[in-house]
Design an enzyme around this catalytic site. Structure first.
Site, PDB file in Angstrom:
ATOM      1  N   LYS A 135       0.837  -1.205   0.000  1.00 13.78           N
ATOM      2  CA  LYS A 135       0.000   0.000   0.000  1.00 13.78           C
ATOM      3  C   LYS A 135       0.872   1.255   0.000  1.00 13.78           C
ATOM      4  CE  LYS A 135      -1.681   1.677   4.034  1.00 13.78           C
ATOM      5  NZ  LYS A 135      -1.461   3.120   4.245  1.00 13.78           N
ATOM      6  N   ASN A 136       1.833   1.307   0.922  1.00 14.19           N
ATOM      7  CA  ASN A 136       2.603   2.543   1.071  1.00 14.19           C
ATOM      8  C   ASN A 136       3.515   2.813  -0.120  1.00 14.19           C
ATOM      9  OD1 ASN A 136       1.341   3.052   3.448  1.00 14.19           O
ATOM     10  ND2 ASN A 136       3.065   2.520   4.778  1.00 14.19           N
ATOM     11  N   CYS A 147      -4.631   8.634   9.730  1.00 17.06           N
ATOM     12  CA  CYS A 147      -4.836   7.945  11.003  1.00 17.06           C
ATOM     13  C   CYS A 147      -4.678   8.923  12.161  1.00 17.06           C
ATOM     14  CB  CYS A 147      -3.795   6.847  11.160  1.00 17.06           C
ATOM     15  SG  CYS A 147      -4.130   5.380  10.211  1.00 17.06           S
ATOM     16  N   ARG A 188       1.524  14.654  13.165  1.00 25.87           N
ATOM     17  CA  ARG A 188       1.962  14.432  11.788  1.00 25.87           C
ATOM     18  C   ARG A 188       2.034  15.706  10.945  1.00 25.87           C
ATOM     19  NH1 ARG A 188      -0.578   8.790   9.758  1.00 25.87           N
ATOM     20  NH2 ARG A 188       1.431   8.573   8.790  1.00 25.87           N
ATOM     21  N   ASP A 208       4.597   0.466  12.053  1.00 22.12           N
ATOM     22  CA  ASP A 208       3.352  -0.102  11.504  1.00 22.12           C
ATOM     23  C   ASP A 208       3.140  -1.565  11.908  1.00 22.12           C
ATOM     24  OD1 ASP A 208       2.764   2.309  10.365  1.00 22.12           O
ATOM     25  OD2 ASP A 208       3.189   1.713   8.301  1.00 22.12           O
ATOM     26  N   ARG A 254      -8.668   0.113   4.495  1.00 24.86           N
ATOM     27  CA  ARG A 254      -7.700   1.029   3.889  1.00 24.86           C
ATOM     28  C   ARG A 254      -6.387   0.296   3.614  1.00 24.86           C
ATOM     29  NH1 ARG A 254      -6.238   5.457   7.616  1.00 24.86           N
ATOM     30  NH2 ARG A 254      -4.772   5.683   5.922  1.00 24.86           N
TER      31      ARG A 254
HETATM   32  C1  UD1 Z   1       4.777   6.668   6.315  1.00 22.46           C
HETATM   33  C2  UD1 Z   1       3.805   5.530   6.159  1.00 22.46           C
HETATM   34  C3  UD1 Z   1       3.210   5.137   7.519  1.00 22.46           C
HETATM   35  C4  UD1 Z   1       4.339   4.830   8.509  1.00 22.46           C
HETATM   36  C5  UD1 Z   1       5.335   5.985   8.556  1.00 22.46           C
HETATM   37  C6  UD1 Z   1       6.540   5.688   9.424  1.00 22.46           C
HETATM   38  C7  UD1 Z   1       2.913   5.951   3.950  1.00 22.46           C
HETATM   39  C8  UD1 Z   1       1.752   6.306   3.116  1.00 22.46           C
HETATM   40  N1  UD1 Z   1       2.734   5.938   5.260  1.00 22.46           N
HETATM   41  O1  UD1 Z   1       4.029   7.777   6.810  1.00 22.46           O
HETATM   42  O2  UD1 Z   1       2.397   3.988   7.344  1.00 22.46           O
HETATM   43  O3  UD1 Z   1       3.785   4.645   9.778  1.00 22.46           O
HETATM   44  O4  UD1 Z   1       5.812   6.282   7.230  1.00 22.46           O
HETATM   45  O5  UD1 Z   1       7.193   4.546   8.982  1.00 22.46           O
HETATM   46  O6  UD1 Z   1       3.970   5.625   3.446  1.00 22.46           O
HETATM   47  N2  UD1 Z   1       7.095  14.262  10.700  1.00 22.46           N
HETATM   48  C9  UD1 Z   1       7.338  15.587  11.021  1.00 22.46           C
HETATM   49  N3  UD1 Z   1       7.380  16.486  10.005  1.00 22.46           N
HETATM   50  C10 UD1 Z   1       7.191  16.149   8.703  1.00 22.46           C
HETATM   51  C11 UD1 Z   1       6.950  14.781   8.398  1.00 22.46           C
HETATM   52  C12 UD1 Z   1       6.902  13.863   9.429  1.00 22.46           C
HETATM   53  O7  UD1 Z   1       7.505  15.939  12.189  1.00 22.46           O
HETATM   54  O8  UD1 Z   1       7.252  17.014   7.825  1.00 22.46           O
HETATM   55  C13 UD1 Z   1       7.017  13.272  11.812  1.00 22.46           C
HETATM   56  C14 UD1 Z   1       5.636  12.672  11.914  1.00 22.46           C
HETATM   57  O9  UD1 Z   1       4.790  13.473  12.685  1.00 22.46           O
HETATM   58  C15 UD1 Z   1       5.923  11.341  12.562  1.00 22.46           C
HETATM   59  C16 UD1 Z   1       7.294  10.968  11.998  1.00 22.46           C
HETATM   60  O10 UD1 Z   1       7.844  12.186  11.510  1.00 22.46           O
HETATM   61  O11 UD1 Z   1       6.004  11.469  13.941  1.00 22.46           O
HETATM   62  C17 UD1 Z   1       7.232   9.926  10.897  1.00 22.46           C
HETATM   63  O12 UD1 Z   1       6.570  10.455   9.789  1.00 22.46           O
HETATM   64  P1  UD1 Z   1       6.903  10.026   8.293  1.00 22.46           P
HETATM   65  O13 UD1 Z   1       8.125   9.186   8.257  1.00 22.46           O
HETATM   66  O14 UD1 Z   1       6.871  11.251   7.454  1.00 22.46           O
HETATM   67  O15 UD1 Z   1       5.665   9.130   7.981  1.00 22.46           O
HETATM   68  P2  UD1 Z   1       4.630   9.235   6.788  1.00 22.46           P
HETATM   69  O16 UD1 Z   1       5.364   9.437   5.496  1.00 22.46           O
HETATM   70  O17 UD1 Z   1       3.536  10.147   7.130  1.00 22.46           O
END
Ligand code: UD1
Length: 422
Positions: free
Chosen positions: A22-23, A118, A123, A308, A400
């Site tokens: 999915k991701n 979620c 985030r 995850d 999802r």
């Molecule tokens: C992706 C995955 C999700 C997984 C996560 C961590 C997808 C669609 N989703 O989510 O299933 O749980 O990686 O492996 O691929 N953060 C910030 N600022 C930012 C971006 C992120 O502070 O600009 C923080 C987030 O709040 C969170 C952490 O970084 O605490 C991890 O986020 P990130 O690695 O960006 O996860 P996603 O890409 O949202």
């Protein structure tokens, strides 16, 4: 809303096919926005998040055709009509923010609503914005939307991320393929989904090196072409179903599973006493019915233990012999499954980002509430091993991220059924 009813009924045996990730698919689909030639994705998973991304891309003027019952997605962005990613679609799924980088790179502007997704923490998107600004974009937040423009086009830069964010790495990677000159992303995420995206972009003509390490170097090109790309195996679906025989006993082959995708997770299963073998067909998980041993788990960016799989691992540890400590280091509010597992008789204490689980002999079935995607499936796993019936309510999150969960678990002997809601 649908519910899932699970009745604990002993060992599971047989095989479960693992779908495309999915991701990975959610970042490969927006890559279509970078090119006016077709992009075909094979091994796509059939999930509601994929439908949401299709709707979002269609709202921008892209064509998305689902072939072979959804396993193949034919995408084309030869005629983009909009750069506005609307709140009504984006709020359903955080990964919608992955259209920002490619839209900006291709059209020079984008308006993308801040996402939902979620309910597992704040985030924010500061790292995405930081990286795109380094590439020369001007970005403002107005009325809930990020308004981004790059009137003179994007220019390569050295971007050091404060945290190895998956989404920020993906957005910056996609945008920089069409930037002028060289971009270096330092402290980049190393997840297999990033490598899969880089593979696909290379197939489209991008020049990328170092994906899978902390430093990715991109040499910008003038245009990208079309490609056909198979979506990598879903390591989270893989890990989830590996836990089913680990919890209930039995022997299950996870078709298409690869050790390199789940190494840190397998190390923890091994420490808990669960045997995993790699075969040409996939991974085989075996538990002769012995009670698992307690293990401590800390979630980390890849190659560490994936956040995850934390909820599902907790379901296993609820019946382990001894006390396990789970530390959640990626998201600040990701223990919402703990009170639900407690309703089934688990002994869990949560303090901030740490959950202490004292194993009990057996869980007892109960009505429980699914609060997010991975929490939903952890309750199903717990139900498989519990005495009596577990009713998991509000399973829309489950759809999802997991295709045909009842069928996949039912085929290896689980007693599981879906009850359609109103
Ligand atoms: C992706 C995955 C999700 C997984 C996560 C961590 C997808 C669609 N989703 O989510 O299933 O749980 O990686 O492996 O691929 N953060 C910030 N600022 C930012 C971006 C992120 O502070 O600009 C923080 C987030 O709040 C969170 C952490 O970084 O605490 C991890 O986020 P990130 O690695 O960006 O996860 P996603 O890409 O949202």
């Amino acid at each position: 809303m649908d519910s899932i009813i699970v009745t604990g009924n002993g060992p599971l045996n047989g095989s479960i096919p693992i779908a495309g990730a999915k991701n990975a698919c959610l970042t490969l689909m927006p890559a279509t926005l970078l090119s006016d030639e077709p992009l075909t994705l094979t091994n796509a998973p059939r999930l509601s998040d994929i439908k949401t991304m299709s709707l979002l891309l269609q709202s921008l003027g892209a064509e998305v055709t689902s072939l072979q019952a959804g396993k193949v997605l034919a995408l084309s962005s030869h005629n983009l009509t909009s750069s506005h990613a609307d709140y009504e679609i984006v709020r359903k799924m955080r990964a919608s923010n992955l259209v920002l980088g490619p839209l900006l790179a291709r059209t020079g502007h984008a308006e993308v609503s801040l996402p939902g997704g979620c309910a597992i923490g704040a985030r924010p998107m500061d790292l995405h914005i930081f990286g795109l600004e380094k590439l020369g974009a001007e970005i403002e937040l107005r009325e809930g939307y990020l308004h981004a423009k790059a009137p003179k086009g994007l220019k390569g830069a050295v971007i050091e991320l404060a945290f190895a964010s998956v989404g920020a790495t993906e957005n910056i990677l996609m945008a920089s393929t069409l930037a002028k000159g060289t971009t270096v992303i330092k402290n980049a995420a190393r997840e297999p989904e990033i490598v899969d995206l880089a593979d696909c972009l290379r197939g489209m003509g991008a020049q990328i090196e170092g994906d899978g390490t902390s430093t990715i170097t991109i040499q910008g090109v003038d245009r990208l072409g079309g490609a056909t790309h198979p979506v990598v195996t879903d390591r989270i679906e893989l890990g989830t179903y590996m836990l089913a025989p680990a919890i209930c006993g039995g022997e299950v082959l996870l078709e298409g599973g690869r050790l390199d995708l789940v190494r840190s997770f397998v190390e923890k299963l091994d420490a808990a006493g669960i045997g995993v073998t790699e075969t040409p067909q996939g991974l085989v998980v075996k538990n002769r019915g012995d009670r698992v041993k307690a293990v401590d788990v800390t979630t980390e960016p890849f190659p560490g233990f994936p956040t995850d799989l934390q909820a599902q691992m907790m379901a296993l540890l609820c019946t382990a012999d001894g006390t396990s400590v789970l530390e959640e280091k990626i998201f600040e509010n990701r223990f919402m499954h703990a009170p639900e597992l407690t309703r089934m008789g688990a002994q869990i204490e949560v303090h901030g980002g740490t959950a202490t689980v004292t194993g009990v002999e057996r869980l007892k079935g109960a009505p429980v509430m699914a609060t997010d995607l991975r929490a939903s499936v952890s309750l199903i796993l717990a139900g498989l091993a519990a005495e009596g019936e577990t009713i998991v309510n509000r399973v829309y999150h489950l759809d999802r991220g997991y295709e045909r969960v009842e069928e996949k678990l039912g085929n290896v002997g689980a007693k599981i059924e879906r009850v359609k809601g109103q």
